[in-house]
Design a protein around this motif. Structure first.
Motif, PDB file in Angstrom:
ATOM      1  N   ALA A  55      22.214  -6.901   2.430  1.00 33.07           N
ATOM      2  CA  ALA A  55      23.196  -6.284   1.523  1.00 33.07           C
ATOM      3  C   ALA A  55      22.495  -5.624   0.328  1.00 33.07           C
ATOM      4  O   ALA A  55      22.837  -4.494  -0.056  1.00 33.07           O
ATOM      5  N   GLU A  56      21.515  -6.320  -0.251  1.00 39.08           N
ATOM      6  CA  GLU A  56      20.768  -5.742  -1.380  1.00 39.08           C
ATOM      7  C   GLU A  56      19.994  -4.506  -0.941  1.00 39.08           C
ATOM      8  O   GLU A  56      20.009  -3.476  -1.630  1.00 39.08           O
ATOM      9  N   ALA A  57      19.313  -4.619   0.187  1.00 40.48           N
ATOM     10  CA  ALA A  57      18.517  -3.499   0.681  1.00 40.48           C
ATOM     11  C   ALA A  57      19.393  -2.287   0.981  1.00 40.48           C
ATOM     12  O   ALA A  57      19.050  -1.157   0.624  1.00 40.48           O
ATOM     13  N   SER A  58      20.525  -2.521   1.604  1.00 38.08           N
ATOM     14  CA  SER A  58      21.448  -1.432   1.926  1.00 38.08           C
ATOM     15  C   SER A  58      21.976  -0.764   0.660  1.00 38.08           C
ATOM     16  O   SER A  58      22.070   0.465   0.585  1.00 38.08           O
ATOM     17  N   ARG A  59      22.301  -1.563  -0.332  1.00 37.38           N
ATOM     18  CA  ARG A  59      22.801  -1.027  -1.611  1.00 37.38           C
ATOM     19  C   ARG A  59      21.730  -0.155  -2.277  1.00 37.38           C
ATOM     20  O   ARG A  59      22.005   0.940  -2.747  1.00 37.38           O
ATOM     21  N   LYS A  63      21.822   3.920  -3.051  1.00 33.95           N
ATOM     22  CA  LYS A  63      21.608   4.433  -4.409  1.00 33.95           C
ATOM     23  C   LYS A  63      20.332   5.265  -4.527  1.00 33.95           C
ATOM     24  O   LYS A  63      20.146   5.972  -5.511  1.00 33.95           O
ATOM     25  N   GLY A  64      19.442   5.126  -3.551  1.00 26.78           N
ATOM     26  CA  GLY A  64      18.176   5.852  -3.602  1.00 26.78           C
ATOM     27  C   GLY A  64      17.172   5.247  -4.566  1.00 26.78           C
ATOM     28  O   GLY A  64      16.262   5.935  -5.027  1.00 26.78           O
ATOM     29  N   THR A  65      17.321   3.960  -4.880  1.00 28.48           N
ATOM     30  CA  THR A  65      16.410   3.319  -5.830  1.00 28.48           C
ATOM     31  C   THR A  65      15.249   2.602  -5.156  1.00 28.48           C
ATOM     32  O   THR A  65      14.365   2.088  -5.846  1.00 28.48           O
ATOM     33  N   ALA A  66      15.257   2.539  -3.845  1.00 23.42           N
ATOM     34  CA  ALA A  66      14.185   1.846  -3.129  1.00 23.42           C
ATOM     35  C   ALA A  66      13.554   2.772  -2.101  1.00 23.42           C
ATOM     36  O   ALA A  66      14.223   3.625  -1.515  1.00 23.42           O
ATOM     37  N   LEU A 104       5.377   6.201  -2.738  1.00 27.15           N
ATOM     38  CA  LEU A 104       5.671   4.850  -3.195  1.00 27.15           C
ATOM     39  C   LEU A 104       5.925   4.803  -4.698  1.00 27.15           C
ATOM     40  O   LEU A 104       6.795   4.079  -5.163  1.00 27.15           O
ATOM     41  N   GLU A 105       5.176   5.588  -5.458  1.00 25.02           N
ATOM     42  CA  GLU A 105       5.307   5.583  -6.914  1.00 25.02           C
ATOM     43  C   GLU A 105       6.653   6.124  -7.384  1.00 25.02           C
ATOM     44  O   GLU A 105       7.056   5.869  -8.510  1.00 25.02           O
ATOM     45  N   ALA A 106       7.363   6.848  -6.526  1.00 23.80           N
ATOM     46  CA  ALA A 106       8.638   7.445  -6.901  1.00 23.80           C
ATOM     47  C   ALA A 106       9.784   6.443  -6.917  1.00 23.80           C
ATOM     48  O   ALA A 106      10.881   6.768  -7.356  1.00 23.80           O
ATOM     49  N   ALA A 107       9.555   5.218  -6.494  1.00 20.54           N
ATOM     50  CA  ALA A 107      10.646   4.248  -6.336  1.00 20.54           C
ATOM     51  C   ALA A 107      10.611   3.147  -7.386  1.00 20.54           C
ATOM     52  O   ALA A 107       9.550   2.761  -7.858  1.00 20.54           O
ATOM     53  N   GLU A 108      11.796   2.641  -7.721  1.00 14.92           N
ATOM     54  CA  GLU A 108      11.895   1.448  -8.565  1.00 14.92           C
ATOM     55  C   GLU A 108      11.447   0.225  -7.783  1.00 14.92           C
ATOM     56  O   GLU A 108      10.795  -0.661  -8.310  1.00 14.92           O
ATOM     57  N   THR A 109      11.849   0.188  -6.506  1.00 12.91           N
ATOM     58  CA  THR A 109      11.621  -0.977  -5.657  1.00 12.91           C
ATOM     59  C   THR A 109      11.025  -0.529  -4.338  1.00 12.91           C
ATOM     60  O   THR A 109      11.422   0.496  -3.792  1.00 12.91           O
ATOM     61  N   ASP A 136       7.874  -4.304  -8.342  1.00 10.07           N
ATOM     62  CA  ASP A 136       9.049  -4.803  -7.617  1.00 10.07           C
ATOM     63  C   ASP A 136       8.885  -4.533  -6.128  1.00 10.07           C
ATOM     64  O   ASP A 136       9.355  -3.521  -5.614  1.00 10.07           O
ATOM     65  N   THR A 137       8.177  -5.416  -5.459  1.00 18.49           N
ATOM     66  CA  THR A 137       8.017  -5.300  -4.011  1.00 18.49           C
ATOM     67  C   THR A 137       8.761  -6.451  -3.356  1.00 18.49           C
ATOM     68  O   THR A 137       8.708  -7.585  -3.822  1.00 18.49           O
ATOM     69  N   ARG A 138       9.474  -6.123  -2.293  1.00 17.33           N
ATOM     70  CA  ARG A 138      10.301  -7.107  -1.602  1.00 17.33           C
ATOM     71  C   ARG A 138      10.072  -7.031  -0.103  1.00 17.33           C
ATOM     72  O   ARG A 138       9.456  -6.101   0.393  1.00 17.33           O
ATOM     73  N   VAL A 139      10.644  -8.027   0.591  1.00 17.44           N
ATOM     74  CA  VAL A 139      10.530  -8.105   2.041  1.00 17.44           C
ATOM     75  C   VAL A 139      11.935  -8.226   2.632  1.00 17.44           C
ATOM     76  O   VAL A 139      12.717  -9.069   2.190  1.00 17.44           O
ATOM     77  N   LEU A 140      12.230  -7.388   3.608  1.00 23.19           N
ATOM     78  CA  LEU A 140      13.466  -7.495   4.371  1.00 23.19           C
ATOM     79  C   LEU A 140      13.115  -8.221   5.664  1.00 23.19           C
ATOM     80  O   LEU A 140      12.465  -7.661   6.543  1.00 23.19           O
TER      81      LEU A 140
END
Length: 162
Positions: A55-59, A63-66, A104-109, A136-140
Motif C-alpha cells: 500500500a505504501e509503495a503503491s501510494r 505520487k511519483g515520490t519513489a 536515483l538521485e531524483a527520488a525522495e525514496t 530513504d531506501t526501502r524494500v518491497l
C-alpha cells in the motif's frame, strides 16, 4: 527399545545439554529463539526496518515520490518489471551504479525489490544504496510478485505495458 536406540538418544541428549551450556558461557551467546519476520530480517545497521508495504509503495508510485529499483538479474527485468523501474542487478551493482545514479538521485525514496519471500537481493541493494548516501531506501518484500498480482502498472523490456 533396544540398547542401541537408548544409547543414541542418550548421546544426543548429552550433546544438546553440552551445546546449550557452551552457548550460555559465550560472551555473545546465540539466542535460542529469534524473530525471523521480514521487519526483523530486513533492517538497516541501526535495526530500523526497511520494509515498505504494498500500500505504501503503491501510494508513493502514484505520487511519483519513489523510484523503484529492480535488484533481479537483467534477463528477469527484461521479462517484466514495475513500470519505469530502474534495473540495477545486485550482481552488477558496482559496474552499473554510476549509470543509474542520476535517476536515483531524483527520488525522495528508493524502493528496492526482487522476487520471492526470501529473496535477499533487494535488501542487499537497499543497504548498498543507503551506504552510498541515499537516506530513504526501502524494500518491497516479494516485490515483483505482489505488485503484479495486485494489478499495478508493469512493463517488459520491449515496452509493452501490462
Amino acid at each position: 527399545m533396544t540398547f542401541a536406540i537408548r544409547q543414541s538418544i542418550g548421546i544426543i541428549a548429552i550433546a544438546c545439554i553440552l551445546a546449550a551450556g557452551a552457548n550460555l558461557l559465550r560472551q555473545e551467546s546465540l539466542p535460542f529463539a529469534g524473530n525471523w519476520s521480514a521487519d526483523s530480517r530486513l533492517s538497516d545497521a541501526s535495526g530500523q526496518s526497511m520494509v515498505s508495504t504494498l500500500a505504501e509503495a503503491s501510494r508513493m508510485y502514484t505520487k511519483g515520490t519513489a523510484v523503484f529499483v529492480d535488484a533481479r538479474p537483467e534477463n528477469q527485468y527484461a521479462q517484466g518489471h514495475i513500470k519505469d523501474a530502474v534495473s540495477l542487478p545486485w550482481q552488477q551493482v558496482h559496474e552499473r551504479f554510476t549509470e543509474t545514479v542520476d535517476r536515483l538521485e531524483a527520488a525522495e525514496t528508493l524502493i528496492c525489490y526482487c522476487d520471492g519471500e526470501n529473496c535477499e537481493l533487494s535488501h542487499d541493494l537497499a543497504l548498498f544504496l543507503a551506504d552510498m548516501g541515499f537516506e530513504d531506501t526501502r524494500v518491497l518484500v516479494n516485490g515483483w510478485t505482489v505488485w503484479k498480482e495486485a494489478g499495478l502498472p508493469t512493463q517488459s523490456r520491449n515496452g509493452n505495458n501490462e
